[in-house]
Design a protein around this motif. Structure first.
Motif, mmCIF file in Angstrom:
data_model
loop_
_atom_site.group_PDB
_atom_site.id
_atom_site.type_symbol
_atom_site.label_atom_id
_atom_site.label_comp_id
_atom_site.label_asym_id
_atom_site.label_seq_id
_atom_site.Cartn_x
_atom_site.Cartn_y
_atom_site.Cartn_z
ATOM 1 N N MET A 1 -7.032 -6.667 3.126
ATOM 2 C CA MET A 1 -6.139 -5.540 2.642
ATOM 3 C C MET A 1 -4.862 -5.598 3.575
ATOM 4 N N VAL A 2 -3.723 -5.541 3.149
ATOM 5 C CA VAL A 2 -2.572 -5.517 4.073
ATOM 6 C C VAL A 2 -2.103 -4.210 3.952
ATOM 7 N N TYR A 3 -1.712 -3.863 5.073
ATOM 8 C CA TYR A 3 -1.394 -2.545 5.533
ATOM 9 C C TYR A 3 0.099 -2.300 4.780
ATOM 10 N N ASN A 4 0.082 -1.180 4.309
ATOM 11 C CA ASN A 4 1.233 -0.686 3.714
ATOM 12 C C ASN A 4 1.842 0.778 3.953
ATOM 13 N N ALA A 5 2.749 0.863 5.006
ATOM 14 C CA ALA A 5 3.307 1.835 5.416
ATOM 15 C C ALA A 5 3.829 3.191 4.379
ATOM 16 N N GLU A 6 4.430 2.671 3.144
ATOM 17 C CA GLU A 6 4.824 3.645 2.235
ATOM 18 C C GLU A 6 3.440 4.015 1.520
ATOM 19 N N ARG A 7 2.469 3.362 1.142
ATOM 20 C CA ARG A 7 1.454 3.839 0.494
ATOM 21 C C ARG A 7 0.646 4.838 1.628
ATOM 22 N N GLU A 8 0.316 4.506 2.703
ATOM 23 C CA GLU A 8 -0.245 5.531 3.760
ATOM 24 C C GLU A 8 0.646 6.759 3.755
ATOM 25 N N ALA A 9 2.075 6.740 3.520
ATOM 26 C CA ALA A 9 2.788 7.947 3.711
ATOM 27 C C ALA A 9 2.474 8.666 2.319
ATOM 28 N N ARG A 10 2.186 8.009 1.303
ATOM 29 C CA ARG A 10 2.232 8.711 -0.054
ATOM 30 C C ARG A 10 0.652 9.172 -0.053
ATOM 31 N N ASP A 11 -0.354 8.537 0.652
ATOM 32 C CA ASP A 11 -1.505 9.185 0.550
ATOM 33 C C ASP A 11 -1.801 10.199 1.392
ATOM 34 N N ALA A 12 -0.849 10.142 2.519
ATOM 35 C CA ALA A 12 -0.827 11.451 3.642
ATOM 36 C C ALA A 12 -0.234 12.507 2.717
ATOM 37 N N GLU A 13 0.748 12.616 2.138
ATOM 38 C CA GLU A 13 1.514 13.568 1.432
ATOM 39 C C GLU A 13 0.472 14.103 0.217
ATOM 40 N N THR A 14 -0.254 13.319 -0.471
ATOM 41 C CA THR A 14 -0.887 13.621 -1.457
ATOM 42 C C THR A 14 -2.222 14.289 -0.686
ATOM 43 N N THR A 15 -2.663 13.991 0.238
ATOM 44 C CA THR A 15 -3.886 14.825 0.715
ATOM 45 C C THR A 15 -3.631 16.013 1.213
ATOM 46 N N ARG A 33 -8.804 8.020 -5.894
ATOM 47 C CA ARG A 33 -7.947 7.105 -6.201
ATOM 48 C C ARG A 33 -8.213 6.575 -7.604
ATOM 49 N N ALA A 34 -6.913 6.605 -8.268
ATOM 50 C CA ALA A 34 -6.824 6.390 -9.688
ATOM 51 C C ALA A 34 -6.807 4.763 -9.855
ATOM 52 N N VAL A 35 -6.678 4.197 -10.954
ATOM 53 C CA VAL A 35 -6.734 2.893 -11.437
ATOM 54 C C VAL A 35 -5.356 2.169 -11.062
ATOM 55 N N THR A 36 -4.434 3.010 -10.782
ATOM 56 C CA THR A 36 -3.004 2.790 -10.378
ATOM 57 C C THR A 36 -3.141 2.513 -8.843
ATOM 58 N N GLY A 37 -4.014 2.775 -8.338
ATOM 59 C CA GLY A 37 -4.344 2.543 -6.672
ATOM 60 C C GLY A 37 -3.857 3.881 -5.870
ATOM 61 N N GLU A 38 -3.258 4.783 -6.529
ATOM 62 C CA GLU A 38 -2.598 5.979 -5.867
ATOM 63 C C GLU A 38 -3.768 7.075 -5.795
#
Length: 135
Positions: A1-15, A33-38
């Motif tokens: 799995m490739v590290y994605n800083a934007e996704r990590e930031a969105r995950d932290a914000e959602t959490t 996590r939803a089927v969209t990956g978010e």
């Protein structure tokens, strides 16, 4: 799995928003996590049937409907055979096999309960515009 800083930031914000919502309202919520990956914060009613643990991992309302219909067909077969043996062939011993559809009826009740729960969850997610949980 490739590290994605934007996704990590969105995950932290959602959490953080999820935990803040729990602290503020005290309600139970499920962060999945939803089927969209978010990551999405669901209420238990929006989440639907648990997708982890024992039992079939059916995660759509149509899958639950097929499951209910399949169990109903199996019950029909296991109900027909002993009754046919009892009344048509006159074999009183075949009446004992009526235990099988009685036990399957318990499974049917559980499956119908899950179908209703998942159907309601789908409607709630549609109203809020939420994607389906991935698992």
């Amino acid at each position: 799995m490739v590290y994605n800083a934007e996704r990590e930031a969105r995950d932290a914000e959602t959490t953080a928003a999820h935990e803040a919502q729990i602290r503020r309202t005290g309600e139970k919520r499920v962060l999945m996590r939803a089927v969209t990956g978010e990551l999405v914060s669901y209420t238990p009613e929006e989440y639907g049937v648990g997708r982890l643990g024992l039992g079939p991992r059916i995660n759509t309302r149509w899958g639950h409907l097929v499951y209910v219909l399949a169990i109903g067909a199996v019950i029909g077969v296991f109900l027909y055979l002993p009754l046919h043996g009892l009344f048509v062939e006159g074999d009183p011993e075949s009446g004992w096999f009526l235990i099988v559809p009685a036990l399957l009826a318990l499974l049917e009740v559980y499956a119908v309960r899950n179908l209703i729960r998942e159907w309601r969850a789908h409607k709630l997610r549609e109203e809020r515009g939420l994607p389906r949980p991935a698992y």
